[in-house]
Design a protein around this motif. Structure first.
Motif: not given
Length: 401
Positions: A356-360, A124-127
């Motif tokens: 901090l770490g995940l896409p919006e 997943e995006p940001g995993f």
């Protein structure tokens, strides 16, 4: 004549009381955030959170929400650094045999949630950063629940929980420093190192005036922020460089004195204000559907609720059976299980890592998952701890009869 020195156990009790009160204020700040963000005045909440203030020439024209996250939490992490230094030098973690169980339990309580979250969110995006969200334990929130539901639990159980949370905080600090460093400005890094060296030198020379330390701390914070390392690390490093052993005739060491002064501001202002601007997530049918159907929010909830319980209890069992550690005095495995469930309350640092770490597009659902998991864990832990507290009360009464 030598002045009275603070005993580590008395200092632990004071720290516990302040963090417990802070947990209650934290809940109030979170409730205000959720109500405000989901009310007719939700646009005003977003506008305030996103309003930029600060000097542009230092690249500090940051939003109010970012100031809460990078600035106020630096104070929180400074207190964490002071507490970590005190525990390692003169507190519960200074005796490696006594500290072995909470250290091993904390490691298990970080590794298991990370592995579960990584497995569920893979691809997943940001995993690649989402796995770190369920690693944290929120000590203020957890101690608030403990104080309300477990009055008769042995003090050794509280020591175990606090020691575990201190080690957990250290793990979170390392994760933030490693994962969330965006590039590195060598000049700013050199300025930070020089300022930190001056701070250490002043501590070594027993200089006490805040007129030097406050500007120096600001320089360290700005320099570390400019390097690309997350600015909260400034607080941790300064805390670890602070002297923790009192000199002969000195009533308190600087670390203890600073904890006394700053912990109330950290627990009662910095963390609740951060929660006010971090916990304002949408609560509606569409948002909840996303939380319970998307891999990353599911990974966060499974990591916190299941991973913490499995990791803390499992690692503790291994430590006890191999002789590395021993159960705290007057506790049993049912007590450890209840405390492990309380360790699943992630909240402050989990919200920070999600921010901090995940896409919006993944950020808000993940933060909602942190809130849901933390609330669920606190309710389950409260039920377990209440039952264990009654059992200990009955045992104490039988012993006194």
């Amino acid at each position: 004549m030598a002045r009275r020195q603070t005993h580590p156990k008395a200092e632990f009790a004071r720290y516990l009381r302040t963090e417990t009160t802070g947990g209650i204020v934290l809940l109030i700040g979170t409730a205000i955030a959720l109500i405000w963000a989901n009310s007719a005045f939700g646009d005003a909440y977003v506008a305030l959170r996103d309003t930029e203030i600060g000097p542009h020439f230092l690249h500090l024209d940051l939003s109010v929400g970012t100031w809460a996250k990078d600035g106020l939490l630096a104070l929180f992490f400074f207190v964490v650094g002071l507490e970590l230094k005190r525990e390692l030098v003169v507190g519960e973690l200074s005796n490696i045999k006594a500290a072995a169980l909470p250290i091993v339990a904390a490691i298990g309580g970080m590794v298991a949630p990370a592995l579960i979250a990584l497995t569920i969110s893979w691809g997943e995006p940001g995993f690649e950063r989402a796995w770190a969200i369920p690693m944290a334990t929120d000590i203020a929130f957890a101690l608030g629940v403990l104080a309300l539901t477990a009055r008769h639990l042995p003090s050794s159980a509280r020591v175990f929980l606090l020691s575990l949370a201190v080690v957990d905080d250290l793990g979170a600090i390392i994760v933030i420093a490693v994962l969330f460093t965006s590039g590195f400005d060598l000049v700013a890094g050199a300025v930070a190192l020089v300022a930190l060296a001056v701070y250490w030198f002043l501590q070594k020379k027993r200089v006490r005036t805040s007129w030097l330390y406050v500007p120096l701390a600001v320089v360290v914070w700005v320099a570390i922020h400019t390097t690309g390392i997350h600015a909260t690390i400034a607080g941790v490093v300064l805390g670890l460089l602070t002297r923790v052993r009192p000199d002969p005739g000195e009533e308190e060491a600087p670390a203890i004195r600073l904890e006394h002064r700053l912990q109330p501001y950290s627990a009662l202002i910095a963390v609740p204000v951060f929660a006010l601007f971090a916990a304002g997530v949408p609560i509606n049918a569409e948002a909840m559907t996303t939380v319970f159907t998307s891999p990353i929010p599911l990974a966060v909830m499974a990591g916190l609720i299941g991973g913490k319980l499995i990791g803390i209890v499992g690692a503790s069992a291994i430590a006890v059976r191999t002789g590395i550690g021993r159960l705290p005095n007057r506790t049993n495995w049912r007590d450890i299980t209840a405390l492990a469930m309380l360790g699943a309350v992630g909240f402050t640092v989990s919200l920070l890592i999600a921010d901090l770490g995940l896409p919006e597009e993944a950020r808000e659902p993940a933060k909602s998952a942190v809130l849901i998991a933390s609330a669920t864990a606190s309710l389950l832990a409260a039920a377990l701890l209440s039952k264990r507290s009654k059992a200990h009360a009955q045992y104490n009464n039988a012993q006194e009869a």
